[in-house]
Design an enzyme around this catalytic site. Structure first.
Site, PDB file in Angstrom:
ATOM      1  N   ARG A  50       0.832  -1.212   0.000  1.00 54.84           N
ATOM      2  CA  ARG A  50       0.000   0.000   0.000  1.00 54.84           C
ATOM      3  C   ARG A  50       0.865   1.261   0.000  1.00 54.84           C
ATOM      4  NH1 ARG A  50      -4.471   0.671   4.577  1.00 54.84           N
ATOM      5  NH2 ARG A  50      -2.630   1.131   5.831  1.00 54.84           N
ATOM      6  N   LYS A 149      -2.561   7.139   1.436  1.00 55.35           N
ATOM      7  CA  LYS A 149      -2.255   7.369   2.852  1.00 55.35           C
ATOM      8  C   LYS A 149      -1.134   8.407   2.902  1.00 55.35           C
ATOM      9  CE  LYS A 149      -1.949   4.748   7.149  1.00 55.35           C
ATOM     10  NZ  LYS A 149      -3.055   5.370   7.864  1.00 55.35           N
ATOM     11  N   GLU A 182     -16.003   6.659   5.883  1.00 56.26           N
ATOM     12  CA  GLU A 182     -15.209   5.957   6.893  1.00 56.26           C
ATOM     13  C   GLU A 182     -15.080   6.852   8.117  1.00 56.26           C
ATOM     14  OE1 GLU A 182     -11.114   5.367   5.696  1.00 56.26           O
ATOM     15  OE2 GLU A 182     -10.982   7.352   4.798  1.00 56.26           O
TER      16      GLU A 182
HETATM   17  N1  PXG Z   1      -9.100   4.894   7.231  1.00 56.57           N
HETATM   18  C1  PXG Z   1      -8.166   5.812   7.531  1.00 56.57           C
HETATM   19  C2  PXG Z   1      -8.385   7.210   7.110  1.00 56.57           C
HETATM   20  C3  PXG Z   1      -6.997   5.436   8.216  1.00 56.57           C
HETATM   21  O1  PXG Z   1      -6.066   6.335   8.506  1.00 56.57           O
HETATM   22  C4  PXG Z   1      -7.843   3.166   8.277  1.00 56.57           C
HETATM   23  C5  PXG Z   1      -8.961   3.604   7.582  1.00 56.57           C
HETATM   24  C6  PXG Z   1      -7.711   1.715   8.591  1.00 56.57           C
HETATM   25  O2  PXG Z   1      -6.715   1.137   7.766  1.00 56.57           O
HETATM   26  P1  PXG Z   1      -5.805  -0.067   8.255  1.00 56.57           P
HETATM   27  O3  PXG Z   1      -4.987  -0.392   7.076  1.00 56.57           O
HETATM   28  O4  PXG Z   1      -5.013   0.415   9.418  1.00 56.57           O
HETATM   29  O5  PXG Z   1      -6.729  -1.157   8.630  1.00 56.57           O
HETATM   30  C7  PXG Z   1      -6.833   4.092   8.610  1.00 56.57           C
HETATM   31  C8  PXG Z   1      -5.609   3.665   9.340  1.00 56.57           C
HETATM   32  C9  PXG Z   1      -3.457   6.153  14.572  1.00 56.57           C
HETATM   33  C10 PXG Z   1      -3.536   5.099  13.520  1.00 56.57           C
HETATM   34  O6  PXG Z   1      -2.327   6.619  14.863  1.00 56.57           O
HETATM   35  C11 PXG Z   1      -4.407   5.260  12.459  1.00 56.57           C
HETATM   36  C12 PXG Z   1      -4.449   4.303  11.448  1.00 56.57           C
HETATM   37  C13 PXG Z   1      -3.659   3.199  11.523  1.00 56.57           C
HETATM   38  C14 PXG Z   1      -2.788   3.037  12.594  1.00 56.57           C
HETATM   39  C15 PXG Z   1      -2.725   3.988  13.617  1.00 56.57           C
HETATM   40  O7  PXG Z   1      -4.501   6.552  15.100  1.00 56.57           O
HETATM   41  N2  PXG Z   1      -5.316   4.541  10.419  1.00 56.57           N
END
Ligand code: PXG
Length: 288
Positions: A50, A149, A182
């Site tokens: 990703r 991201k 989301e």
């Molecule tokens: N949507 C957004 C906008 C994100 O930033 C997810 C969905 C979930 O994706 P994953 O691949 O993690 O299942 C994210 C991921 C934090 C933190 O510091 C945030 C994320 C991941 C890890 C830590 O709050 N966001």
């Protein structure tokens, strides 16, 4: 703590990048948030895939190969004696001039931090979370695509501020058509009858790794997941709702905009999914 910066390991107070790095000046760069459990890095390959897709979308050359990033991530965990932790992988546009052009930044910088993450309190997983819909619309695909991201997280931060201002931990974001996109750091699922629904990625969401794992777990248990546009009405009238994300893992939602979801307590399917997710995080992944 030892931090990886461009091929070398530095003590945390010596780990630095230039104030002319466009990652800082413009939020120009990409990142990943990854977890390690029980001495293994969970879904590392998928996270690095990703990272490369995000970089491709913003025309950023990552100055390392896929397998070099895998090795460096594992090595950073090893040097920091991480068994359970959080890894932040960042690729910035690099040092450039005081102008927008990314083409004046000769080389991107790679940073790997392996530490701990601030998690939601365990009680919240038992009790379930209360969230609200916020006024901040999720980014449009043709503005900053939510699939990227990127280091520019202001869209999500503005939404998070709205939620925190009224004492809620997470914010539900809609897209410009009013469909559920989301939350600020998590994907959204609902359960209605014997069906599970989640917004399609074109509704304006990150291609969540945990979302993918949740779908795999559901389908291998024989529960079909349908990707379809959802409105707030669908969420209010769901039997169960849960969020998925690397940080939050799988967390039940029991109240949205003051409406009780289902019984107002974490649902059966959510609880089962949390158990199955933990089994996977504890037993699979790249060994450190
Ligand atoms: N949507 C957004 C906008 C994100 O930033 C997810 C969905 C979930 O994706 P994953 O691949 O993690 O299942 C994210 C991921 C934090 C933190 O510091 C945030 C994320 C991941 C890890 C830590 O709050 N966001």
């Amino acid at each position: 703590m030892k931090v990886f910066v461009d091929g070398k390991y530095y003590d945390e107070d010596k780990a630095k990048i230039s104030v002319f790095d466009h990652g800082l000046l413009y939020g120009d760069g990409v990142f990943e948030g990854i977890r390690a459990y029980n001495g293994r890095v969970f879904r590392l390959k998928e996270h690095i895939d990703r990272l490369f897709y995000s970089a491709k979308a913003i025309m950023l050359d990552i100055p390392m190969k896929h397998e070099e990033l895998v090795k460096a991530t594992v090595e950073t965990c090893r040097r920091n004696k991480i068994k359970d932790g959080y890894i932040r992988l960042v690729v910035t546009r690099g040092k450039g001039t005081l102008g927008l052009s990314p083409f004046r930044c000769p080389k991107g910088s790679v940073i790997i931090i392996a530490g701990k993450i601030q998690l939601y309190p365990p009680a919240l997983y038992k009790k379930g979370m209360e969230i609200i819909t916020v006024a901040t619309t999720r980014n449009l695909h043709n503005a900053v695509n939510p699939a990227i991201k990127s280091l520019n997280y202001l869209n999500n931060i503005l939404a998070k501020i709205e939620a925190l201002n009224v004492g809620k931990e997470e914010a539900l974001m809609l897209n410009s058509d009013g469909y559920v996109a989301e939350c600020t750091g998590d994907n959204v699922f609902i359960v209605k009858g014997d069906k599970i629904f989640t917004p399609p990625l074109y509704a304006g969401a990150l291609y969540g790794i945990t979302r993918g794992v949740a779908i795999e777990v559901c389908e291998s248990a024989g529960w079909k997941v349908e990707e379809t546009n959802l409105t707030r009405y669908d969420l209010y009238n769901a039997d169960e709702c849960f969020l998925t994300g690397t940080g939050a893992e799988i967390i039940p939602v029991v109240n949205i905009d003051g409406r009780k979801i289902g019984t107002g307590r974490p649902g059966k399917l959510s609880k089962k999914l949390i158990k199955e997710y933990h089994k996977l995080t504890n037993s699979t992944g790249e060994p450190i």
